[in-house]
Design a protein around this motif. Structure first.
Motif, PDB file in Angstrom:
ATOM      1  N   GLY A 352      36.618  31.800  13.452  1.00 39.03           N
ATOM      2  CA  GLY A 352      37.411  30.679  14.229  1.00 39.03           C
ATOM      3  C   GLY A 352      37.660  29.430  13.530  1.00 39.03           C
ATOM      4  N   LEU A 353      37.373  29.085  12.403  1.00 40.05           N
ATOM      5  CA  LEU A 353      37.776  27.962  11.887  1.00 40.05           C
ATOM      6  C   LEU A 353      39.202  27.541  11.490  1.00 40.05           C
ATOM      7  CD1 LEU A 353      36.734  25.239  10.585  1.00 40.05           C
ATOM      8  CD2 LEU A 353      36.453  26.265   8.371  1.00 40.05           C
ATOM      9  N   ARG A 354      39.753  26.761  11.969  1.00 39.77           N
ATOM     10  CA  ARG A 354      41.443  26.527  11.673  1.00 39.77           C
ATOM     11  C   ARG A 354      41.642  25.868  10.426  1.00 39.77           C
ATOM     12  NH1 ARG A 354      44.407  27.904  15.654  1.00 39.77           N
ATOM     13  NH2 ARG A 354      43.664  28.409  17.813  1.00 39.77           N
ATOM     14  N   LEU A 355      42.461  26.327   9.528  1.00 37.00           N
ATOM     15  CA  LEU A 355      42.918  25.668   8.516  1.00 37.00           C
ATOM     16  C   LEU A 355      43.520  24.599   8.306  1.00 37.00           C
ATOM     17  CD1 LEU A 355      43.107  28.588   5.787  1.00 37.00           C
ATOM     18  CD2 LEU A 355      41.076  27.243   6.155  1.00 37.00           C
ATOM     19  N   GLN A 356      43.940  23.323   7.758  1.00 34.07           N
ATOM     20  CA  GLN A 356      44.723  22.308   7.907  1.00 34.07           C
ATOM     21  C   GLN A 356      45.232  22.087   6.430  1.00 34.07           C
ATOM     22  OE1 GLN A 356      43.274  19.129   9.763  1.00 34.07           O
ATOM     23  NE2 GLN A 356      42.517  20.186  11.569  1.00 34.07           N
ATOM     24  N   ILE A 357      46.351  21.471   6.272  1.00 37.12           N
ATOM     25  CA  ILE A 357      47.087  21.134   5.135  1.00 37.12           C
ATOM     26  C   ILE A 357      46.114  20.148   4.414  1.00 37.12           C
ATOM     27  CG2 ILE A 357      49.035  19.859   3.955  1.00 37.12           C
ATOM     28  CD1 ILE A 357      49.730  22.697   4.974  1.00 37.12           C
ATOM     29  N   GLY A 358      45.809  20.553   3.131  1.00 40.41           N
ATOM     30  CA  GLY A 358      44.869  19.672   2.637  1.00 40.41           C
ATOM     31  C   GLY A 358      43.492  20.046   2.327  1.00 40.41           C
ATOM     32  N   ASP A 359      43.203  21.197   3.165  1.00 36.33           N
ATOM     33  CA  ASP A 359      41.872  21.672   3.122  1.00 36.33           C
ATOM     34  C   ASP A 359      41.773  22.381   1.503  1.00 36.33           C
ATOM     35  OD1 ASP A 359      41.040  21.076   5.664  1.00 36.33           O
ATOM     36  OD2 ASP A 359      41.298  23.151   6.386  1.00 36.33           O
TER      37      ASP A 359
END
Length: 568
Positions: A352-359
């Protein structure tokens, strides 16, 4: 030499305007680095530099209203403020709603109490110590308030609200801010030190307590272990079923079956005697071990499989906001995601973890497959060096529209507006926290965000200072300047002492965390630097980062409320 003289006297010249702003900003930044007793005023000294230049220019050229055309000063002031608060919103947005979770809720309630109490003390002092029949006194005290709590965005929001709602000559509230600011910085640090003695704080014991609590609070940290399957009920079941049985998130990165290393996909079933390399949240480790089997020692370096572990940076826009479950790297590429690092914090990689730019994502699998996942995620560090300028100005556009929207409130003779500070701030917080849902990529590097913030802030402070300097002597020195100083000091100290005692006596807040909360609730970096140097641990930074997002929002909001309800 006439051309040189005109550079400093022809206020309509673009070259003159640039020179004035360059002098004010350069001098203010350099003088702000000077430390007295280990404390400096920082970039806020640009305001004092602007006041000095504005005052000198008015004295030498009395026929001119200001050192620069008022239209230019207004534009620089408002544009700088918008740029500053928008970048602040982008910075605090991702953690804004997270700060209300358990643990942070108490600290944020204390911060809210400090904000409310500082407003209450300001209103009480303005009615007790100043002539209430003078319509300029209360607005000036609003300026004193934000100097006392060292909150420049609040000053900007109040200034902007005054320009749209105040009837009559607009008071230069930056003069009140300038009077209160120096003792505001000292008062915040002094009150924090005073709490230490009032509460009889044992610094060594507080440090030990924090270390103990911090070591116990590991439930969000990833934990890796090797388990031997001894639960016969799991034989013939896949890892998805195991997760369902347990009701806990876990990732199986590798299976050792006999002498064969296997990278599990969602369909592989367990066999008796399998050895599993498990990554899970640390708080779940004991339950998972009890369910699957005993922990064993395994050398997970495969003998004949080129399995690698690599950190990959998320830089592709199409991945932004997607969950690991949606990306399904395990089934598509035969790799496992074990950890995700974001802004220095490490997260367990559940579906369920959403990725974000910069991860930064830890990928384990065959070398070729890891390379394919790397391409899918982007992994272009250079891509992060270029901020999304288009998204920045789209956000500012939406913020200006929202800030200009008239809002009818009961009892108000005219609709109110969030203004050029409140509107961009709210939009930036929303984009920073949920922008991925509408495919807006707001990521900027920390250095880029800081640069944009600083540019906006110095433009705002320089413009306000130049405008205020024209009447500085009459307003402050020949007026109520001394009163602004000592009332500002009381606005600083009284709320901190009251809230600090409540935090220690009722809620038993660690002193070092409390010092960070006070710094965050006053948005005062020098106080945080002092707290960090005193503590020698991360406790002040934890308190500061927990309350800073909400406090910054409330300071800007209360600035406009005070002007609209009490000064309009």
């Amino acid at each position: 030499m006439e051309w040189f003289y005109n550079l400093f006297t022809d206020t309509s010249s673009v070259a003159h305007i640039i020179i004035v702003f360059a002098i004010v900003i350069a001098a203010g930044v350099m003088l702000g680095k000077i430390k007295v007793g280990g404390i400096s005023l920082g970039v806020a000294f640009v305001l004092f530099s602007g006041i000095l230049v504005g005052h000198i220019y008015k004295t030498l050229v009395p026929e001119s209203a200001y050192a620069c055309p008022v239209e230019v000063l207004d534009f620089m002031q408002n544009f700088g403020l918008m740029l500053f608060v928008y970048c602040v919103g982008l910075q605090v947005g991702p953690s804004f709603f997270e700060s209300f979770k358990k643990g942070g809720l108490t600290l944020n309630m204390l911060a809210i109490g400090l904000v409310v109490l500082s407003v209450a003390v300001m209103l009480a002092l303005s009615y007790l110590c100043f002539d209430t029949s003078n319509p300029n006194n209360l607005p000036m005290m609003v300026g004193v308030l934000f100097g006392a709590v060292t909150n420049t965005p609040g000053l900007g929001a109040a200034n902007e609200a005054l320009s749209t709602s105040f009837h009559g000559t607009i008071p230069q509230i930056a003069n009140g801010y300038a009077c209160a600011y120096p003792l505001g910085v000292l008062g915040i640090i002094g009150a924090t030190v005073m709490l230490r003695y009032l509460c009889n704080v044992n610094m060594k014991k507080e440090n030990e307590n924090f270390e103990h609590e911090n070591n116990d609070n590991t439930n969000t940290k990833p934990h890796s272990m090797s388990l031997l399957v001894t639960n016969h009920a799991l034989v013939g079941k896949n890892m998805e079923k195991v997760r369902d049985f347990l009701g806990r998130n876990l990732v199986c990165t590798t299976i050792l079956r006999g002498n064969e290393f296997i990278l599990p996909d969602r369909n592989i079933v367990l066999q008796d005697g399998d050895k599993l390399n498990i990554v899970c949240a640390e708080e779940d480790a004991e339950a998972i071990e009890a369910f699957i089997g005993n922990e064993v020692e395994v050398d997970w370096e495969p003998k004949d499989e080129p399995v690698v572990s690599r950190r990959v940076v998320v830089t592709r826009n199409e991945v932004n906001g997607k969950t690991l479950g949606q990306l399904n790297f395990n089934m598509l590429f035969g790799v496992n995601i074990t950890r995700v690092t974001r802004s220095g914090l490490e997260f367990f990689a559940n579906n369920g973890l959403r990725l974000q730019i910069g991860d930064r994502v830890n990928v384990v699998g065959p070398q070729d497959a890891v390379r394919q996942v790397s391409d899918r995620l982007g992994n272009s560090v250079k891509r992060l060096d270029h901020p999304n300028v288009g998204a920045l100005f789209i956000g500012i556009l939406l913020g200006v529209v929202l800030g200009s929207l008239p809002i009818a409130l009961p009892g108000m003779p005219a609709p109110v507006r969030l203004g050029l500070a409140g509107g961009p701030l709210i939009v930036a917080i929303l984009i920073g926290s949920v922008g991925y849902k509408v495919h807006i990529v707001s990521y900027t590097t920390t250095s880029a965000n800081l640069l944009l913030r600083e540019v906006g802030l110095v433009l705002f402070l320089a413009a306000v200072g130049i405008k205020s300097g024209a009447g500085f002597w009459q307003t402050v020195v020949a007026g109520d300047g001394v009163e602004y100083v000592w009332t500002g000091f009381l606005i600083t100290v009284i709320p901190i002492l009251i809230i600090g005692l409540i935090a220690r006596i009722k809620y038993k807040i660690n002193y070092f965390v409390l010092a960070g909360v006070i710094s965050g609730a006053t948005t005062d970096p020098p106080a945080l630097a002092f707290a960090n140097a005193t503590a020698g641990n991360d406790a002040p930074a934890i308190g500061y980062s927990t309350v800073y997002p909400l406090t910054m929002f409330l300071r800007i909001l209360t600035a406009q409320i005070l002007i609209l309800f009490f000064c309009a």
